[in-house]
Design a protein around this motif. Structure first.
Motif, PDB file in Angstrom:
ATOM      1  N   TYR A  93     -40.235  31.987 -27.007  1.00 28.00           N
ATOM      2  CA  TYR A  93     -40.451  31.458 -28.326  1.00 28.00           C
ATOM      3  C   TYR A  93     -41.528  30.212 -28.156  1.00 28.00           C
ATOM      4  CZ  TYR A  93     -36.055  33.999 -29.250  1.00 28.00           C
ATOM      5  OH  TYR A  93     -35.116  35.002 -29.139  1.00 28.00           O
ATOM      6  N   THR A  94     -42.370  30.165 -29.108  1.00 28.10           N
ATOM      7  CA  THR A  94     -43.445  29.303 -29.098  1.00 28.10           C
ATOM      8  C   THR A  94     -43.082  28.104 -29.911  1.00 28.10           C
ATOM      9  OG1 THR A  94     -45.088  30.625 -28.028  1.00 28.10           O
ATOM     10  CG2 THR A  94     -45.969  28.721 -28.925  1.00 28.10           C
ATOM     11  N   THR A  95     -43.373  26.571 -29.871  1.00 25.87           N
ATOM     12  CA  THR A  95     -43.140  25.585 -30.717  1.00 25.87           C
ATOM     13  C   THR A  95     -44.188  26.075 -31.829  1.00 25.87           C
ATOM     14  OG1 THR A  95     -44.573  24.180 -29.291  1.00 25.87           O
ATOM     15  CG2 THR A  95     -42.160  23.963 -29.241  1.00 25.87           C
ATOM     16  N   PRO A  96     -43.765  25.680 -33.037  1.00 27.72           N
ATOM     17  CA  PRO A  96     -44.750  25.827 -34.049  1.00 27.72           C
ATOM     18  C   PRO A  96     -45.700  24.810 -34.399  1.00 27.72           C
ATOM     19  CG  PRO A  96     -42.495  24.956 -34.759  1.00 27.72           C
ATOM     20  CD  PRO A  96     -42.320  25.329 -33.682  1.00 27.72           C
ATOM     21  N   ALA A 119     -50.246  14.069 -11.895  1.00 34.79           N
ATOM     22  CA  ALA A 119     -50.101  14.089 -13.087  1.00 34.79           C
ATOM     23  C   ALA A 119     -51.106  14.504 -14.079  1.00 34.79           C
ATOM     24  CB  ALA A 119     -49.741  12.810 -13.724  1.00 34.79           C
ATOM     25  N   ALA A 120     -51.001  15.271 -15.049  1.00 37.39           N
ATOM     26  CA  ALA A 120     -51.888  15.666 -16.039  1.00 37.39           C
ATOM     27  C   ALA A 120     -51.205  15.357 -17.484  1.00 37.39           C
ATOM     28  CB  ALA A 120     -52.451  16.987 -15.797  1.00 37.39           C
ATOM     29  N   GLN A 121     -51.809  14.654 -18.157  1.00 39.65           N
ATOM     30  CA  GLN A 121     -51.252  14.384 -19.667  1.00 39.65           C
ATOM     31  C   GLN A 121     -52.123  15.333 -20.539  1.00 39.65           C
ATOM     32  OE1 GLN A 121     -48.815  12.001 -20.751  1.00 39.65           O
ATOM     33  NE2 GLN A 121     -48.816  13.119 -22.521  1.00 39.65           N
ATOM     34  N   GLN A 122     -51.160  16.158 -21.026  1.00 40.94           N
ATOM     35  CA  GLN A 122     -51.887  16.941 -22.303  1.00 40.94           C
ATOM     36  C   GLN A 122     -51.306  16.517 -23.760  1.00 40.94           C
ATOM     37  OE1 GLN A 122     -54.217  19.388 -21.379  1.00 40.94           O
ATOM     38  NE2 GLN A 122     -53.947  18.700 -19.218  1.00 40.94           N
ATOM     39  N   TRP A 123     -52.221  16.126 -24.572  1.00 40.00           N
ATOM     40  CA  TRP A 123     -51.724  15.866 -25.744  1.00 40.00           C
ATOM     41  C   TRP A 123     -51.407  16.636 -26.906  1.00 40.00           C
ATOM     42  CZ3 TRP A 123     -50.344  10.780 -25.222  1.00 40.00           C
ATOM     43  CH2 TRP A 123     -51.316  10.153 -24.263  1.00 40.00           C
ATOM     44  N   GLN A 124     -52.007  17.681 -26.883  1.00 41.24           N
ATOM     45  CA  GLN A 124     -51.793  18.932 -27.735  1.00 41.24           C
ATOM     46  C   GLN A 124     -51.438  20.233 -27.214  1.00 41.24           C
ATOM     47  OE1 GLN A 124     -51.900  18.381 -31.552  1.00 41.24           O
ATOM     48  NE2 GLN A 124     -51.583  16.256 -30.534  1.00 41.24           N
ATOM     49  N   HIS A 125     -50.288  20.580 -26.923  1.00 40.05           N
ATOM     50  CA  HIS A 125     -49.989  21.839 -26.036  1.00 40.05           C
ATOM     51  C   HIS A 125     -48.961  22.460 -26.943  1.00 40.05           C
ATOM     52  CE1 HIS A 125     -51.848  22.401 -22.119  1.00 40.05           C
ATOM     53  NE2 HIS A 125     -52.641  21.983 -22.921  1.00 40.05           N
ATOM     54  N   TYR A 126     -48.921  23.694 -27.158  1.00 40.49           N
ATOM     55  CA  TYR A 126     -47.786  24.524 -27.795  1.00 40.49           C
ATOM     56  C   TYR A 126     -46.925  24.778 -26.339  1.00 40.49           C
ATOM     57  CZ  TYR A 126     -50.296  25.673 -31.717  1.00 40.49           C
ATOM     58  OH  TYR A 126     -51.233  25.830 -32.846  1.00 40.49           O
ATOM     59  N   VAL A 127     -45.488  24.854 -26.798  1.00 41.24           N
ATOM     60  CA  VAL A 127     -44.559  24.930 -25.658  1.00 41.24           C
ATOM     61  C   VAL A 127     -43.801  26.021 -25.797  1.00 41.24           C
ATOM     62  CG1 VAL A 127     -42.663  23.777 -24.521  1.00 41.24           C
ATOM     63  CG2 VAL A 127     -44.220  22.482 -25.625  1.00 41.24           C
ATOM     64  N   VAL A 137     -33.534  27.099 -23.076  1.00 39.14           N
ATOM     65  CA  VAL A 137     -32.939  26.833 -21.723  1.00 39.14           C
ATOM     66  C   VAL A 137     -33.754  27.001 -20.555  1.00 39.14           C
ATOM     67  CG1 VAL A 137     -30.671  27.617 -22.558  1.00 39.14           C
ATOM     68  CG2 VAL A 137     -32.385  29.355 -21.585  1.00 39.14           C
ATOM     69  N   HIS A 138     -35.125  27.110 -20.853  1.00 37.61           N
ATOM     70  CA  HIS A 138     -36.235  27.354 -19.594  1.00 37.61           C
ATOM     71  C   HIS A 138     -37.515  27.174 -20.261  1.00 37.61           C
ATOM     72  CE1 HIS A 138     -38.241  29.046 -16.285  1.00 37.61           C
ATOM     73  NE2 HIS A 138     -39.094  29.978 -17.200  1.00 37.61           N
ATOM     74  N   LEU A 139     -38.235  26.255 -19.731  1.00 37.06           N
ATOM     75  CA  LEU A 139     -39.578  26.174 -20.186  1.00 37.06           C
ATOM     76  C   LEU A 139     -40.464  27.074 -19.451  1.00 37.06           C
ATOM     77  CD1 LEU A 139     -41.260  22.999 -20.944  1.00 37.06           C
ATOM     78  CD2 LEU A 139     -42.786  24.673 -19.958  1.00 37.06           C
ATOM     79  N   GLN A 140     -41.203  28.056 -20.229  1.00 38.59           N
ATOM     80  CA  GLN A 140     -41.927  29.097 -19.583  1.00 38.59           C
ATOM     81  C   GLN A 140     -43.405  28.673 -19.178  1.00 38.59           C
ATOM     82  OE1 GLN A 140     -41.295  31.747 -17.889  1.00 38.59           O
ATOM     83  NE2 GLN A 140     -43.334  32.625 -17.485  1.00 38.59           N
ATOM     84  N   ASN A 141     -43.934  27.897 -20.354  1.00 39.52           N
ATOM     85  CA  ASN A 141     -45.302  27.771 -20.032  1.00 39.52           C
ATOM     86  C   ASN A 141     -45.966  26.631 -21.111  1.00 39.52           C
ATOM     87  OD1 ASN A 141     -48.105  28.008 -19.409  1.00 39.52           O
ATOM     88  ND2 ASN A 141     -48.546  29.800 -20.638  1.00 39.52           N
ATOM     89  N   THR A 142     -47.030  26.006 -20.974  1.00 38.46           N
ATOM     90  CA  THR A 142     -47.422  25.323 -22.253  1.00 38.46           C
ATOM     91  C   THR A 142     -49.097  25.657 -22.229  1.00 38.46           C
ATOM     92  OG1 THR A 142     -48.298  23.427 -21.003  1.00 38.46           O
ATOM     93  CG2 THR A 142     -46.014  23.358 -21.605  1.00 38.46           C
ATOM     94  N   PHE A 143     -49.773  25.686 -23.553  1.00 39.31           N
ATOM     95  CA  PHE A 143     -51.025  26.080 -23.738  1.00 39.31           C
ATOM     96  C   PHE A 143     -51.699  25.564 -24.810  1.00 39.31           C
ATOM     97  CE2 PHE A 143     -48.300  29.050 -25.591  1.00 39.31           C
ATOM     98  CZ  PHE A 143     -48.946  29.118 -26.779  1.00 39.31           C
TER      99      PHE A 143
END
Length: 144
Positions: A93-96, A119-127, A137-143
């Motif tokens: 599932y992806t954050t809106p 560290a890599a700070q990303q300001w605008q990523h979908y989760v 329950v699990h973070l798969q990816n951000t993009f």
């Protein structure tokens, strides 16, 4: 009789492995997700120092250094909104909305403490998350 004992031993091993796999999947909880991935508001530390301290504080440097972890800088329930959308083809599932995240990567190949992170700070990523009972329950990816 000997053939039956071997079959029974194989069956017991198979059932044990299946139960272990199911227990591992069920061991993922929303509370564990919050502990490993949510830091809101973002702890006021800069760059590498942020990752080194937060990874240790959240228990991801013992007994070995976790190679990669992402912290989301939004309330847990904001991330949980992803679970209300239809999943993608892989079942995630992806954050809106895009969210601020910090990605911590272990420097070098040694996973034994002391752990040193980049560290890599990303300001605008979908989760992208896995959900159970309507909660991540699990973070798969951000993009982006």
């Amino acid at each position: 009789m000997k053939h039956r004992q071997v079959s029974m031993a194989g069956w017991v091993l198979c059932v044990t492995l299946v139960l272990a796999a199911l227990t591992g999947a069920q061991g993922q909880t929303y509370q564990n997700f919050l502990q490993r991935h949510v830091d809101n508001p973002r702890t006021n530390l800069a760059g590498q120092r942020y990752c080194n301290i937060m990874m240790a504080r959240r228990g991801m440097t013992r007994p070995v250094c976790k190679p990669l972890n992402t912290f989301v800088h939004a309330p847990g329930m904001t991330v949980a909104r992803a679970c209300t959308w239809p999943p993608n083809a892989q079942g995630y599932y992806t954050t809106p909305n895009r969210l601020s995240v910090t990605i911590c990567r272990l420097r070098g190949g040694n996973t034994r403490p002391p752990c040193n992170y980049r560290a890599a700070q990303q300001w605008q990523h979908y989760v992208e998350v896995a959900c159970q009972a309507g909660l991540p329950v699990h973070l798969q990816n951000t993009f982006p």
